[in-house]
Design a protein around this motif. Structure first.
Motif, PDB file in Angstrom:
ATOM      1  N   ASP A  57       0.825  -1.215   0.000  1.00  0.00           N
ATOM      2  CA  ASP A  57       0.000   0.000   0.000  1.00  0.00           C
ATOM      3  C   ASP A  57       0.857   1.263   0.000  1.00  0.00           C
ATOM      4  O   ASP A  57       0.454   2.284  -0.546  1.00  0.00           O
ATOM      5  N   SER A  58       2.033   1.188   0.603  1.00  0.00           N
ATOM      6  CA  SER A  58       2.930   2.343   0.631  1.00  0.00           C
ATOM      7  C   SER A  58       3.626   2.541  -0.708  1.00  0.00           C
ATOM      8  O   SER A  58       4.170   3.606  -0.976  1.00  0.00           O
ATOM      9  N   GLY A  59       3.653   1.495  -1.522  1.00  0.00           N
ATOM     10  CA  GLY A  59       4.335   1.554  -2.808  1.00  0.00           C
ATOM     11  C   GLY A  59       5.776   1.086  -2.756  1.00  0.00           C
ATOM     12  O   GLY A  59       6.445   1.002  -3.783  1.00  0.00           O
ATOM     13  N   LEU A  60       6.274   0.774  -1.570  1.00  0.00           N
ATOM     14  CA  LEU A  60       7.665   0.339  -1.430  1.00  0.00           C
ATOM     15  C   LEU A  60       7.902  -1.049  -2.020  1.00  0.00           C
ATOM     16  O   LEU A  60       9.003  -1.372  -2.442  1.00  0.00           O
ATOM     17  N   VAL A  61       6.853  -1.878  -2.037  1.00  0.00           N
ATOM     18  CA  VAL A  61       6.961  -3.252  -2.513  1.00  0.00           C
ATOM     19  C   VAL A  61       5.861  -3.500  -3.545  1.00  0.00           C
ATOM     20  O   VAL A  61       4.739  -3.013  -3.401  1.00  0.00           O
ATOM     21  N   SER A  62       6.207  -4.268  -4.570  1.00  0.00           N
ATOM     22  CA  SER A  62       5.246  -4.678  -5.594  1.00  0.00           C
ATOM     23  C   SER A  62       4.990  -6.170  -5.439  1.00  0.00           C
ATOM     24  O   SER A  62       5.875  -6.918  -5.006  1.00  0.00           O
ATOM     25  N   ALA A  63       3.792  -6.592  -5.812  1.00  0.00           N
ATOM     26  CA  ALA A  63       3.413  -7.998  -5.696  1.00  0.00           C
ATOM     27  C   ALA A  63       2.906  -8.513  -7.038  1.00  0.00           C
ATOM     28  O   ALA A  63       2.275  -7.780  -7.791  1.00  0.00           O
ATOM     29  N   ARG A  64       3.202  -9.783  -7.308  1.00  0.00           N
ATOM     30  CA  ARG A  64       2.624 -10.447  -8.473  1.00  0.00           C
ATOM     31  C   ARG A  64       2.282 -11.876  -8.080  1.00  0.00           C
ATOM     32  O   ARG A  64       3.031 -12.530  -7.349  1.00  0.00           O
ATOM     33  N   LYS A  65       1.144 -12.335  -8.535  1.00  0.00           N
ATOM     34  CA  LYS A  65       0.665 -13.665  -8.175  1.00  0.00           C
ATOM     35  C   LYS A  65       1.105 -14.665  -9.233  1.00  0.00           C
ATOM     36  O   LYS A  65       1.024 -14.397 -10.420  1.00  0.00           O
ATOM     37  N   GLU A  66       1.609 -15.796  -8.750  1.00  0.00           N
ATOM     38  CA  GLU A  66       1.995 -16.895  -9.634  1.00  0.00           C
ATOM     39  C   GLU A  66       1.507 -18.179  -8.992  1.00  0.00           C
ATOM     40  O   GLU A  66       2.047 -18.610  -7.968  1.00  0.00           O
ATOM     41  N   GLY A  67       0.485 -18.769  -9.577  1.00  0.00           N
ATOM     42  CA  GLY A  67      -0.115 -19.952  -8.969  1.00  0.00           C
ATOM     43  C   GLY A  67      -0.729 -19.579  -7.628  1.00  0.00           C
ATOM     44  O   GLY A  67      -1.452 -18.600  -7.523  1.00  0.00           O
ATOM     45  N   LYS A  68      -0.413 -20.361  -6.604  1.00  0.00           N
ATOM     46  CA  LYS A  68      -0.978 -20.063  -5.285  1.00  0.00           C
ATOM     47  C   LYS A  68      -0.114 -19.108  -4.464  1.00  0.00           C
ATOM     48  O   LYS A  68      -0.486 -18.704  -3.382  1.00  0.00           O
ATOM     49  N   TRP A  69       1.066 -18.754  -4.992  1.00  0.00           N
ATOM     50  CA  TRP A  69       1.982 -17.895  -4.245  1.00  0.00           C
ATOM     51  C   TRP A  69       2.029 -16.489  -4.809  1.00  0.00           C
ATOM     52  O   TRP A  69       1.847 -16.269  -5.999  1.00  0.00           O
ATOM     53  N   VAL A  70       2.343 -15.559  -3.920  1.00  0.00           N
ATOM     54  CA  VAL A  70       2.572 -14.176  -4.319  1.00  0.00           C
ATOM     55  C   VAL A  70       4.067 -13.920  -4.218  1.00  0.00           C
ATOM     56  O   VAL A  70       4.717 -14.322  -3.256  1.00  0.00           O
ATOM     57  N   HIS A  71       4.609 -13.270  -5.234  1.00  0.00           N
ATOM     58  CA  HIS A  71       6.028 -12.924  -5.278  1.00  0.00           C
ATOM     59  C   HIS A  71       6.161 -11.418  -5.088  1.00  0.00           C
ATOM     60  O   HIS A  71       5.423 -10.641  -5.694  1.00  0.00           O
ATOM     61  N   TYR A  72       7.102 -11.040  -4.258  1.00  0.00           N
ATOM     62  CA  TYR A  72       7.276  -9.634  -3.886  1.00  0.00           C
ATOM     63  C   TYR A  72       8.640  -9.122  -4.336  1.00  0.00           C
ATOM     64  O   TYR A  72       9.628  -9.866  -4.327  1.00  0.00           O
ATOM     65  N   SER A  73       8.665  -7.843  -4.703  1.00  0.00           N
ATOM     66  CA  SER A  73       9.927  -7.192  -5.073  1.00  0.00           C
ATOM     67  C   SER A  73       9.879  -5.733  -4.633  1.00  0.00           C
ATOM     68  O   SER A  73       8.799  -5.163  -4.430  1.00  0.00           O
ATOM     69  N   LEU A  74      11.062  -5.150  -4.482  1.00  0.00           N
ATOM     70  CA  LEU A  74      11.163  -3.754  -4.054  1.00  0.00           C
ATOM     71  C   LEU A  74      10.894  -2.812  -5.217  1.00  0.00           C
ATOM     72  O   LEU A  74      11.289  -3.084  -6.352  1.00  0.00           O
ATOM     73  N   ASN A  75      10.267  -1.696  -4.906  1.00  0.00           N
ATOM     74  CA  ASN A  75      10.116  -0.599  -5.851  1.00  0.00           C
ATOM     75  C   ASN A  75      11.273   0.356  -5.555  1.00  0.00           C
ATOM     76  O   ASN A  75      11.140   1.278  -4.754  1.00  0.00           O
ATOM     77  N   LYS A  76      12.406   0.102  -6.171  1.00  0.00           N
ATOM     78  CA  LYS A  76      13.631   0.856  -5.843  1.00  0.00           C
ATOM     79  C   LYS A  76      13.501   2.341  -6.158  1.00  0.00           C
ATOM     80  O   LYS A  76      14.135   3.161  -5.508  1.00  0.00           O
ATOM     81  N   ASN A  77      12.666   2.696  -7.131  1.00  0.00           N
ATOM     82  CA  ASN A  77      12.476   4.116  -7.444  1.00  0.00           C
ATOM     83  C   ASN A  77      11.887   4.873  -6.263  1.00  0.00           C
ATOM     84  O   ASN A  77      12.278   5.998  -5.985  1.00  0.00           O
ATOM     85  N   LEU A  78      10.953   4.250  -5.552  1.00  0.00           N
ATOM     86  CA  LEU A  78      10.354   4.916  -4.398  1.00  0.00           C
ATOM     87  C   LEU A  78      11.366   5.063  -3.264  1.00  0.00           C
ATOM     88  O   LEU A  78      11.374   6.069  -2.552  1.00  0.00           O
ATOM     89  N   PHE A  79      12.259   4.082  -3.108  1.00  0.00           N
ATOM     90  CA  PHE A  79      13.314   4.208  -2.104  1.00  0.00           C
ATOM     91  C   PHE A  79      14.243   5.370  -2.448  1.00  0.00           C
ATOM     92  O   PHE A  79      14.667   6.117  -1.575  1.00  0.00           O
ATOM     93  N   LYS A  80      14.524   5.538  -3.738  1.00  0.00           N
ATOM     94  CA  LYS A  80      15.361   6.659  -4.166  1.00  0.00           C
ATOM     95  C   LYS A  80      14.671   7.990  -3.884  1.00  0.00           C
ATOM     96  O   LYS A  80      15.313   8.948  -3.438  1.00  0.00           O
ATOM     97  N   GLU A  81      13.358   8.045  -4.127  1.00  0.00           N
ATOM     98  CA  GLU A  81      12.607   9.267  -3.837  1.00  0.00           C
ATOM     99  C   GLU A  81      12.616   9.575  -2.343  1.00  0.00           C
ATOM    100  O   GLU A  81      12.763  10.730  -1.945  1.00  0.00           O
ATOM    101  N   ALA A  82      12.452   8.546  -1.509  1.00  0.00           N
ATOM    102  CA  ALA A  82      12.471   8.744  -0.055  1.00  0.00           C
ATOM    103  C   ALA A  82      13.840   9.226   0.404  1.00  0.00           C
ATOM    104  O   ALA A  82      13.939  10.111   1.265  1.00  0.00           O
ATOM    105  N   ALA A  83      14.895   8.669  -0.175  1.00  0.00           N
ATOM    106  CA  ALA A  83      16.252   9.109   0.177  1.00  0.00           C
ATOM    107  C   ALA A  83      16.466  10.568  -0.231  1.00  0.00           C
ATOM    108  O   ALA A  83      17.055  11.348   0.528  1.00  0.00           O
ATOM    109  N   ALA A  84      15.965  10.952  -1.390  1.00  0.00           N
ATOM    110  CA  ALA A  84      16.087  12.338  -1.849  1.00  0.00           C
ATOM    111  C   ALA A  84      15.320  13.278  -0.919  1.00  0.00           C
ATOM    112  O   ALA A  84      15.787  14.387  -0.616  1.00  0.00           O
TER     113      ALA A  84
END
Length: 92
Positions: A57-84
């Motif tokens: 919900d914060s946008g820091l992490v993205s999710a994608r569903k594959e079968g019964k599992w959800v896979h998560y990854s970082l939204n590195k652009n948002l981390f860069k914006e927060a650092a800025a």
């Protein structure tokens, strides 16, 4: 309240939990499925789902569903914006 401030609040609130920080550290190595996060974070599935919802919900992490599992990854652009943002607030 200002919508931009609300978005910034969501990001920094999402970072204000030790379990979510642990999840973010794990995701630095790349995308992980919820099953791997469950093994590493040592919380129950409902608790992990709660943390992942906040991170997504914060946008820091993205999710994608594959079968019964959800896979998560970082939204590195948002981390860069927060650092800025932090640099700007610190006057650098």
């Amino acid at each position: 309240m200002n919508e931009m401030l609300e978005e910034k609040y969501k990001v920094f609130k999402a970072l204000a939990d030790i379990n979510r920080l642990h999840i973010i550290e794990l995701l630095q190595g790349g995308e992980l499925c919820a099953c791997k996060l469950l093994d590493e974070v040592h919380v129950g599935q409902p608790t992990l789902s709660h943390h992942m919802k906040i991170l997504c919900d914060s946008g820091l992490v993205s999710a994608r569903k594959e079968g019964k599992w959800v896979h998560y990854s970082l939204n590195k652009n948002l981390f860069k914006e927060a650092a800025a943002m932090l640099k700007q607030w610190a006057g650098k």
